[in-house]
Design an enzyme around this catalytic site. Structure first.
Site, PDB file in Angstrom:
ATOM      1  N   ARG A   1       0.781  -1.202   0.097  1.00 27.02           N
ATOM      2  CA  ARG A   1      -0.111  -0.117  -0.127  1.00 27.02           C
ATOM      3  C   ARG A   1       0.932   1.291  -0.051  1.00 27.02           C
ATOM      4  O   ARG A   1       1.956   1.117   0.245  1.00 27.02           O
ATOM      5  CB  ARG A   1      -0.902   0.093   1.067  1.00 27.02           C
ATOM      6  N   ASN A  50      -4.358   8.478   4.244  1.00 31.77           N
ATOM      7  CA  ASN A  50      -4.202   7.655   5.318  1.00 31.77           C
ATOM      8  C   ASN A  50      -2.707   7.987   6.010  1.00 31.77           C
ATOM      9  O   ASN A  50      -1.804   7.608   4.885  1.00 31.77           O
ATOM     10  CB  ASN A  50      -4.550   6.314   5.292  1.00 31.77           C
ATOM     11  N   GLU A  51      -2.420   8.217   7.072  1.00 33.72           N
ATOM     12  CA  GLU A  51      -1.073   8.511   7.588  1.00 33.72           C
ATOM     13  C   GLU A  51      -0.072   8.774   6.456  1.00 33.72           C
ATOM     14  O   GLU A  51       0.831   7.997   6.141  1.00 33.72           O
ATOM     15  CB  GLU A  51      -0.848   7.127   8.331  1.00 33.72           C
ATOM     16  N   GLU A  76      -7.129   6.124  15.440  1.00 36.97           N
ATOM     17  CA  GLU A  76      -7.071   4.760  15.417  1.00 36.97           C
ATOM     18  C   GLU A  76      -6.160   4.573  16.574  1.00 36.97           C
ATOM     19  O   GLU A  76      -5.214   5.166  17.114  1.00 36.97           O
ATOM     20  CB  GLU A  76      -5.899   4.289  14.354  1.00 36.97           C
ATOM     21  N   TRP A 126       2.619  -5.795  13.724  1.00 38.43           N
ATOM     22  CA  TRP A 126       3.755  -5.439  13.452  1.00 38.43           C
ATOM     23  C   TRP A 126       4.785  -5.293  14.363  1.00 38.43           C
ATOM     24  O   TRP A 126       5.983  -4.500  13.960  1.00 38.43           O
ATOM     25  CB  TRP A 126       3.609  -4.074  12.603  1.00 38.43           C
ATOM     26  N   GLU A 150      -3.086  -7.689   7.311  1.00 34.47           N
ATOM     27  CA  GLU A 150      -3.272  -7.498   8.653  1.00 34.47           C
ATOM     28  C   GLU A 150      -4.336  -8.446   9.285  1.00 34.47           C
ATOM     29  O   GLU A 150      -4.977  -8.008  10.326  1.00 34.47           O
ATOM     30  CB  GLU A 150      -3.702  -6.065   8.761  1.00 34.47           C
ATOM     31  N   PHE A 210      -3.824 -10.795  11.312  1.00 37.45           N
ATOM     32  CA  PHE A 210      -3.690 -11.253  12.700  1.00 37.45           C
ATOM     33  C   PHE A 210      -3.706  -9.970  13.720  1.00 37.45           C
ATOM     34  O   PHE A 210      -2.861  -9.894  14.795  1.00 37.45           O
ATOM     35  CB  PHE A 210      -2.491 -11.936  12.854  1.00 37.45           C
ATOM     36  N   HIS A 211      -3.952  -8.696  13.172  1.00 39.13           N
ATOM     37  CA  HIS A 211      -4.191  -7.484  14.020  1.00 39.13           C
ATOM     38  C   HIS A 211      -5.641  -7.410  14.811  1.00 39.13           C
ATOM     39  O   HIS A 211      -6.601  -7.983  13.999  1.00 39.13           O
ATOM     40  CB  HIS A 211      -4.119  -6.300  12.915  1.00 39.13           C
TER      41      HIS A 211
HETATM   42  C1  GAL Z   1      -2.020   2.086  10.853  1.00 33.95           C
HETATM   43  C2  GAL Z   1      -2.923   2.215   9.577  1.00 33.95           C
HETATM   44  C3  GAL Z   1      -3.974   1.256   9.681  1.00 33.95           C
HETATM   45  C4  GAL Z   1      -3.434  -0.111  10.125  1.00 33.95           C
HETATM   46  C5  GAL Z   1      -2.815   0.102  11.566  1.00 33.95           C
HETATM   47  C6  GAL Z   1      -2.110  -1.244  12.163  1.00 33.95           C
HETATM   48  O1  GAL Z   1      -0.816   2.755  10.620  1.00 33.95           O
HETATM   49  O2  GAL Z   1      -3.300   3.497   9.472  1.00 33.95           O
HETATM   50  O3  GAL Z   1      -4.379   1.168   8.276  1.00 33.95           O
HETATM   51  O4  GAL Z   1      -2.467  -0.633   9.102  1.00 33.95           O
HETATM   52  O5  GAL Z   1      -1.934   1.046  11.358  1.00 33.95           O
HETATM   53  O6  GAL Z   1      -1.652  -0.966  13.307  1.00 33.95           O
END
Ligand code: GAL
Length: 662
Positions: A113, A151-152, A309, A317, A357, A359-360
């Site tokens: 991404r 985003n970020e 978030e 991660w 993602e 497993f997030h």
């Molecule tokens: C942020 C991101 C999200 C997701 C999240 C996971 O950096 O904006 O899309 O990836 O981390 O922790």
């Protein structure tokens, strides 16, 4: 803050919602469960470009129409993305030079991404065209509460070193320097780097050894500006087409990221939003969270902000992705709320089944509703419904802490006396203030310091002459300041200020440092007064200041390490070393006492208390990070339980409380 997501009566609760990952029949169930969990705001469509513009100029908005209608019918507000965060494969495939290039010349591929170069005209045009389409289609949708742009920015690719960026970088430099000025600013007589024409000037790509520090610093500034320019272009489309809908983009003002100068960015959003993830292996992660939240409130100039978030539990991660303990997500949410967040959202609503993602953690885990996570989500969602009166209130603080993204860019470069982490250094000092129960406003250099009793200046490595004068003026007029080592060392081009360190602040502090003496890893320096320190020391001469503590034995035996200088009507302290945690608390309590700063309430160590203030009433938010029940000397009505606290406010082990003060 010039706007706030519309139609929200209580603090926002919800998260990123990615319905494109799920079949249609799940969407209805999502809305029902969101209602059960007290969700009132979701961010939709952040990574949906490929599903919205399915091929060059061919759009499919049908599914998003349905989702927004469903959310609206369920009473859930939407922070709608302009969906530009991840360009689709048909676009990058047809325009490979839209992909960013690393410092070593490798062009990144599609398949993850954020794979775009900030100066690519193709990316920009297509992003703007998509933004326009979305604004025109949904600008009047009744569910729309705010716009979420991209985003970020810079999260994965904060610097692109391609030839096009090299050209735009040169234009950026030419707007600031003539060629002689550039050579002077960057000190190019060192190592034969003198430029005789502009086309020789490049981004700091991979070189045989150390790059030029001024070049690296200016490139960091340029990259932050280039991404900001992109944000502003996307924002302008939205602000023009839907002037009443506030626009934001989610920052990462926290331990993981420093590539953008958010002081500049914050001026361009209608409201500030931030993402925060705790560092799971850090037992004091809740203190880092507090610093991040205070920084974000600073970016928002004291106004409420939105936590866009956080995670309900583990991320995917970190080296080991520990689950959050029962109650931890609740405490995290209340700490953000205490420190000015008028809403705390998550990545993401429903845990993904596929993709990078999966497993997030999420609000609704793989295991479903009968889970610790969903129960806690539902609990806090329900509690937030009782906290409507806090919305719009501000936070009380008597201490300012100076935070400077550019000092991080300058001081974290290689070839310094020690490897240096700016955020960690700031956090080290902040921890002592947190332990002492003192709320801190984070401010940029040159901020208005009126009303603050103390300003804390950790490792402000580079300062302009004006910034040096600003601090002097504050102290001269009666303010108290605490400055730490590695402050005032360089000017804004990373050129060292001569005559002894800390060049810009020698007079203010009444000291002169002739040499740095970093300590070896694991070594401790003993100081008078029972203090101890590590990491850093320096050969310092008191030049009119009072010596508070000096080294005992070692190479700097008898040399001052902590000093205090009366300057004009005020006082300036200098910490010439990194005090260990307990010693920092000892010294900071003297500094605070001298400045007349008191904690909000007297609370046992590990119990966080912050005051939010409205026009006529104030509230205390208390978070008990310890394993013991406590009772705080606070009177008022506890809003979560509705109980009158006369006789003391009980805050159970690991629990929280919100009190309307009498
Ligand atoms: C942020 C991101 C999200 C997701 C999240 C996971 O950096 O904006 O899309 O990836 O981390 O922790």
């Amino acid at each position: 803050m010039t706007g706030w997501p519309t139609g929200l009566a209580s603090p926002s609760w919800g998260g990123d919602y990615n319905p494109e990952q799920w079949p249609e029949h799940v969407w209805k169930q999502d809305v029902e469960l969101m209602r059960r969990a007290g969700v009132n705001l979701v961010s939709v469509g952040i990574f949906a470009w490929a599903r919205l513009e399915v091929a060059d100029n061919r759009f499919d908005f049908g599914w998003l129409d349905q989702v927004l209608d469903l959310l609206h019918d369920g009473g859930i507000r939407v922070c709608l993305a302009n969906a530009t965060a991840s360009p689709p494969p048909w676009l990058t495939g047809a325009n490979p030079d839209l992909l960013p290039v690393r410092a070593d010349g490798v062009r990144l591929s599609h398949g993850s991404r954020q794979e775009y170069c900030p100066t690519s005209p193709v990316y920009r045009d297509r992003a703007i065209a998509l933004t326009e389409k979305i604004a025109l289609r949904y600008g009047e949708h009744p569910a729309l509460a705010a716009w979420h742009v991209n985003n970020e920015y810079g999260c994965h690719v904060s610097r692109c070193y391609c030839d096009r960026c090299a050209g735009v970088f040169r234009d950026w430099l030419r707007a600031r320097y003539d060629l002689d000025g550039l050579n002077r600013a960057w000190g190019t007589d060192f190592w034969s780097q003198h430029y005789s024409s502009w086309d020789q000037v490049l981004p700091p790509r991979v070189t045989p050894t150390l790059p030029n520090p001024g070049q690296v610093l200016d490139f960091a500034r340029f990259c932050s500006d280039a991404l900001l320019d992109l944000f502003c272009a996307e924002r302008d489309v939205l602000s023009e087409l839907t002037p009443d809908v506030p626009v934001t983009t989610n920052f990462m003002a926290n331990w993981t990221f420093k590539a953008l100068n958010y002081w500049h960015w914050a001026a361009e959003v209608d409201f500030v939003s931030n993402d925060h993830y705790t560092r799971a292996d850090d037992p004091e992660r809740h203190i880092e969270l507090a610093l991040s939240a205070d920084l974000v409130r600073g970016l928002s100039r004291g106004e409420p902000w939105l936590l866009m978030e956080q995670s309900t539990s583990a991320v995917n991660w970190q080296p080991r992705n520990f689950a959050k303990l029962a109650g931890e997500m609740r405490r995290n949410s209340y700490s953000h709320l205490a420190r000015g967040a008028d809403g705390t959202l998550f990545f993401q609503w429903r845990q993904s089944r596929a993709g990078a993602e999966r497993f997030h953690s999420a609000m609704l885990p793989h295991a479903g509703e009968d889970t610790k996570v969903f129960r806690e989500v539902t609990q806090v969602g329900e509690e937030y419904g009782r906290l409507a009166e806090l919305v719009g209130s501000t936070v009380d603080a008597q201490v300012a802490l100076v935070y400077d993204f550019e000092s991080a860019w300058a001081a974290e470069q290689p070839a310094h006396p020690v490897a240096f982490d700016y955020y960690a250094t700031v956090l080290g000092l902040y921890k002592a203030l947190w332990q002492l129960g003192v709320t801190v406003d984070v401010v940029p250099p040159s901020a208005d310091l009126t009303g603050y009793r103390l300003v804390v200046v950790p490792a402000l490595y580079q300062v302009t002459d004006d910034e040096a004068r600003w601090l002097e003026d504050y102290v001269r007029a009666g303010g108290h300041a605490l400055v730490t080592w590695f402050s005032g060392i360089a000017d804004e081009n990373s050129r060292v200020r001569l005559g002894g360190y800390p060049g810009a602040f020698r007079d203010l502090l009444g000291v002169r440092v002739e040499e740095f003496f970093p300590l070896a890893e694991g070594d401790t320096a003993k100081l008078t007064g029972g203090l101890s320190a590590s990491y850093w020391s320096e050969l310092l001469h008191a030049n009119g200041c009072e010596v508070v503590s000096s080294y005992v034995d070692g190479p700097l035996d008898g040399v001052p390490a902590v000093t205090r200088n009366v300057f004009g009507e005020g006082v300036a302290w200098y910490l010439a070393t990194t005090l260990d945690a307990d010693s920092a608390v000892t010294v900071l309590s003297d500094v605070l006492a001298g400045a007349g700063v008191t904690p909000i309430v007297s609370a046992p160590p590990g119990v966080e208390v912050v005051r939010r203030r409205g026009e006529r009433i104030s509230w205390l938010v208390a978070i008990n990070h310890t394993g013991a029940d406590v009772v705080l000397p606070v009177e008022g009505v506890e809003l979560i339980s509705g109980v009158d606290t006369a006789g003391g406010l009980p805050v159970p082990a690991g629990g929280v409380a919100v009190v309307r003060e009498v």
